[in-house]
Motif scaffolding. Sequence first.
Motif, PDB file in Angstrom:
ATOM      1  N   PRO A 137      34.750  32.899  49.508  1.00  0.00           N
ATOM      2  CA  PRO A 137      36.182  32.145  50.524  1.00  0.00           C
ATOM      3  C   PRO A 137      35.689  33.092  52.183  1.00  0.00           C
ATOM      4  O   PRO A 137      36.614  32.808  52.555  1.00  0.00           O
ATOM      5  CB  PRO A 137      36.169  33.789  49.343  1.00  0.00           C
ATOM      6  CG  PRO A 137      36.307  33.278  48.180  1.00  0.00           C
ATOM      7  CD  PRO A 137      34.469  32.127  48.357  1.00  0.00           C
ATOM      8  N   LEU A 138      34.434  34.205  51.991  1.00  0.00           N
ATOM      9  CA  LEU A 138      34.298  34.664  53.077  1.00  0.00           C
ATOM     10  C   LEU A 138      33.746  33.902  54.112  1.00  0.00           C
ATOM     11  O   LEU A 138      33.953  33.718  55.475  1.00  0.00           O
ATOM     12  CB  LEU A 138      32.830  35.881  52.826  1.00  0.00           C
ATOM     13  CG  LEU A 138      33.347  37.135  52.075  1.00  0.00           C
ATOM     14  CD1 LEU A 138      31.927  37.902  52.006  1.00  0.00           C
ATOM     15  CD2 LEU A 138      34.323  37.598  52.639  1.00  0.00           C
TER      16      LEU A 138
ATOM     17  N   SER B  36      36.181  35.087  39.746  1.00  0.00           N
ATOM     18  CA  SER B  36      35.380  34.969  39.454  1.00  0.00           C
ATOM     19  C   SER B  36      34.580  35.594  38.090  1.00  0.00           C
ATOM     20  O   SER B  36      33.370  35.203  37.701  1.00  0.00           O
ATOM     21  CB  SER B  36      34.162  34.854  41.158  1.00  0.00           C
ATOM     22  OG  SER B  36      34.797  36.592  41.193  1.00  0.00           O
ATOM     23  N   ARG B  37      35.101  36.509  38.559  1.00  0.00           N
ATOM     24  CA  ARG B  37      34.311  37.671  36.971  1.00  0.00           C
ATOM     25  C   ARG B  37      35.110  37.274  35.546  1.00  0.00           C
ATOM     26  O   ARG B  37      35.031  36.983  34.936  1.00  0.00           O
ATOM     27  CB  ARG B  37      35.324  38.765  37.497  1.00  0.00           C
ATOM     28  CG  ARG B  37      34.589  39.635  38.393  1.00  0.00           C
ATOM     29  CD  ARG B  37      35.222  41.190  37.858  1.00  0.00           C
ATOM     30  NE  ARG B  37      34.493  41.863  37.275  1.00  0.00           N
ATOM     31  CZ  ARG B  37      34.767  42.788  36.837  1.00  0.00           C
ATOM     32  NH1 ARG B  37      35.209  44.086  37.450  1.00  0.00           N
ATOM     33  NH2 ARG B  37      34.241  43.499  35.803  1.00  0.00           N
TER      34      ARG B  37
ATOM     35  N   PHE C 153      43.889  37.361  48.717  1.00  0.00           N
ATOM     36  CA  PHE C 153      43.050  35.704  48.724  1.00  0.00           C
ATOM     37  C   PHE C 153      42.140  36.447  48.003  1.00  0.00           C
ATOM     38  O   PHE C 153      41.052  35.899  46.801  1.00  0.00           O
ATOM     39  CB  PHE C 153      43.188  35.246  49.920  1.00  0.00           C
ATOM     40  CG  PHE C 153      42.070  34.164  50.300  1.00  0.00           C
ATOM     41  CD1 PHE C 153      41.744  33.016  49.684  1.00  0.00           C
ATOM     42  CD2 PHE C 153      40.757  34.412  50.461  1.00  0.00           C
ATOM     43  CE1 PHE C 153      40.992  32.677  49.322  1.00  0.00           C
ATOM     44  CE2 PHE C 153      40.146  33.616  50.433  1.00  0.00           C
ATOM     45  CZ  PHE C 153      40.071  32.069  50.050  1.00  0.00           C
ATOM     46  N   LEU C 154      41.396  37.521  48.471  1.00  0.00           N
ATOM     47  CA  LEU C 154      40.342  38.029  48.072  1.00  0.00           C
ATOM     48  C   LEU C 154      39.942  37.843  47.045  1.00  0.00           C
ATOM     49  O   LEU C 154      38.973  38.205  45.972  1.00  0.00           O
ATOM     50  CB  LEU C 154      39.143  38.893  49.286  1.00  0.00           C
ATOM     51  CG  LEU C 154      38.815  38.357  50.610  1.00  0.00           C
ATOM     52  CD1 LEU C 154      38.067  39.273  51.546  1.00  0.00           C
ATOM     53  CD2 LEU C 154      37.936  36.814  49.909  1.00  0.00           C
ATOM     54  N   GLY C 155      40.942  38.874  46.241  1.00  0.00           N
ATOM     55  CA  GLY C 155      41.108  39.768  45.260  1.00  0.00           C
ATOM     56  C   GLY C 155      41.913  38.991  43.824  1.00  0.00           C
ATOM     57  O   GLY C 155      40.698  38.770  42.761  1.00  0.00           O
TER      58      GLY C 155
ATOM     59  N   ASN D  48      47.728  29.979  48.534  1.00  0.00           N
ATOM     60  CA  ASN D  48      47.325  29.375  47.549  1.00  0.00           C
ATOM     61  C   ASN D  48      46.238  30.086  46.005  1.00  0.00           C
ATOM     62  O   ASN D  48      46.461  29.308  45.089  1.00  0.00           O
ATOM     63  CB  ASN D  48      46.116  28.336  48.501  1.00  0.00           C
ATOM     64  CG  ASN D  48      45.311  27.263  47.748  1.00  0.00           C
ATOM     65  OD1 ASN D  48      45.819  26.528  47.267  1.00  0.00           O
ATOM     66  ND2 ASN D  48      44.122  27.349  48.230  1.00  0.00           N
ATOM     67  N   ALA D  49      45.829  30.951  46.858  1.00  0.00           N
ATOM     68  CA  ALA D  49      45.734  32.001  45.849  1.00  0.00           C
ATOM     69  C   ALA D  49      45.810  32.059  44.530  1.00  0.00           C
ATOM     70  O   ALA D  49      45.847  32.292  43.069  1.00  0.00           O
ATOM     71  CB  ALA D  49      44.744  33.066  46.290  1.00  0.00           C
ATOM     72  N   LEU D  50      47.585  32.574  44.744  1.00  0.00           N
ATOM     73  CA  LEU D  50      48.142  32.779  44.167  1.00  0.00           C
ATOM     74  C   LEU D  50      48.841  32.032  42.881  1.00  0.00           C
ATOM     75  O   LEU D  50      49.417  31.783  42.181  1.00  0.00           O
ATOM     76  CB  LEU D  50      49.658  34.198  44.769  1.00  0.00           C
ATOM     77  CG  LEU D  50      49.378  35.105  45.510  1.00  0.00           C
ATOM     78  CD1 LEU D  50      50.120  35.705  46.101  1.00  0.00           C
ATOM     79  CD2 LEU D  50      48.469  36.138  43.728  1.00  0.00           C
TER      80      LEU D  50
END
Length: 388
Positions: A236-237, A380-381, A372-374, A291-293
């Motif tokens: 992501p970063l 990932s968790r 997006f990061l959240g 895209n993340a949602l």
Amino acid sequence: MSDEPEQPREQPESPDQPDRTQQPDQPDQPGQPGRTGSPGPHGARCVQHPPHGLRGGWRVFTHTPFFPATVLALIVAAAAGLFAGSYTYAMADPTPRNIPAALVSDAGGEHRARAFIGGLEKGLGSSLEVQRYRTFAQAREAVEEQRVFAVLRPTARGGVQLNLASAAGASVAEVLRQAAPKVGQKLGLRVTVKDLKPLGKGDPRGLTIFYMTLAADIIGFLGAIQLSVNVPGLAPLHRMAFIAAYALLGGFVIAAMVGWFLDAVQLPFVHSWLILALTIFTSGMVFLMFNALIGRWAMIPTWLVMVLLGNPSSGGAVSWPLLPSALGAVGRWLPPGASVNAQHTAVYFAHNQHALPYVVLAVWAAVSAGVFLGVDFRKSRQGTVPAS
């Protein structure tokens, strides 16, 4: 020697050989017709027949590649109609609504000024939001601060002077320039039209900033889409870093093309470049958020925010006082409108900067990146938690 025939010795079973005494109860045994995928007695495989009827056919269709392809074709067709409709609705026939204007008048010219304003409102079919100023210098300062689009003042010879600001809004200035002489002719007043803030010679209609912003908006999310499709393994970063990189490069190329090669507008190069870079980055972040949602359908809300709604309401092609009221109200709070506002002020009103457009762009970029990061962190968790 014995004449009895020698009995064959029993060979020890190899561990690789199956136990012939066991009869495994497998669902797909050869020679058992009637089971899906198993060969019959003559080598033919038995195939399940698809369900009959309309409902059964629909169920089969929804599990084929033709179903998502059909949905996509319908979405693209609808997007084409919405794209044409949104731009036609906003730009084809701009109608004045409430135009902020300044009035500088003394007691002797008050009647003429009021008569001219009334005739102008009747001719335009709209109202002027008249703000009074004691001196012409104060009214001109209001133009520089983009609080009014025109300055009216009676002249000593019994006429009226209309001072426009094409740089504040080319479409508004054009409407007023066409209507004022007709009103003066009806009232028997001599009308003088001047332009306090003219546009550049290479941009007589004031559309260059709109085109620059449109390019930045579209390139921003198209680049993010290409990164997602062609380099799906980016962290992501790292993905955000590459979006920032092509935002800086793309902003530089747009500013260089418009300002250096075409010489359409005299840009404050570094300032305009950074506004374009922030616009491209924000557009890319908006796509990453959607895209993340919602995954593969992220293009739909991105296109809605940045193109269908954002660009027609940006005020770049048609100024906000001429837009439908809903578009005029929402436009400045969307990234395209904020970018046009920031770029417009940087080019033509450099000494009267406003923080609002930069805040709007920064908030959209920060919120989109945070979502997006959240979402990525949560996924990932969930992927590292062992199944119970």
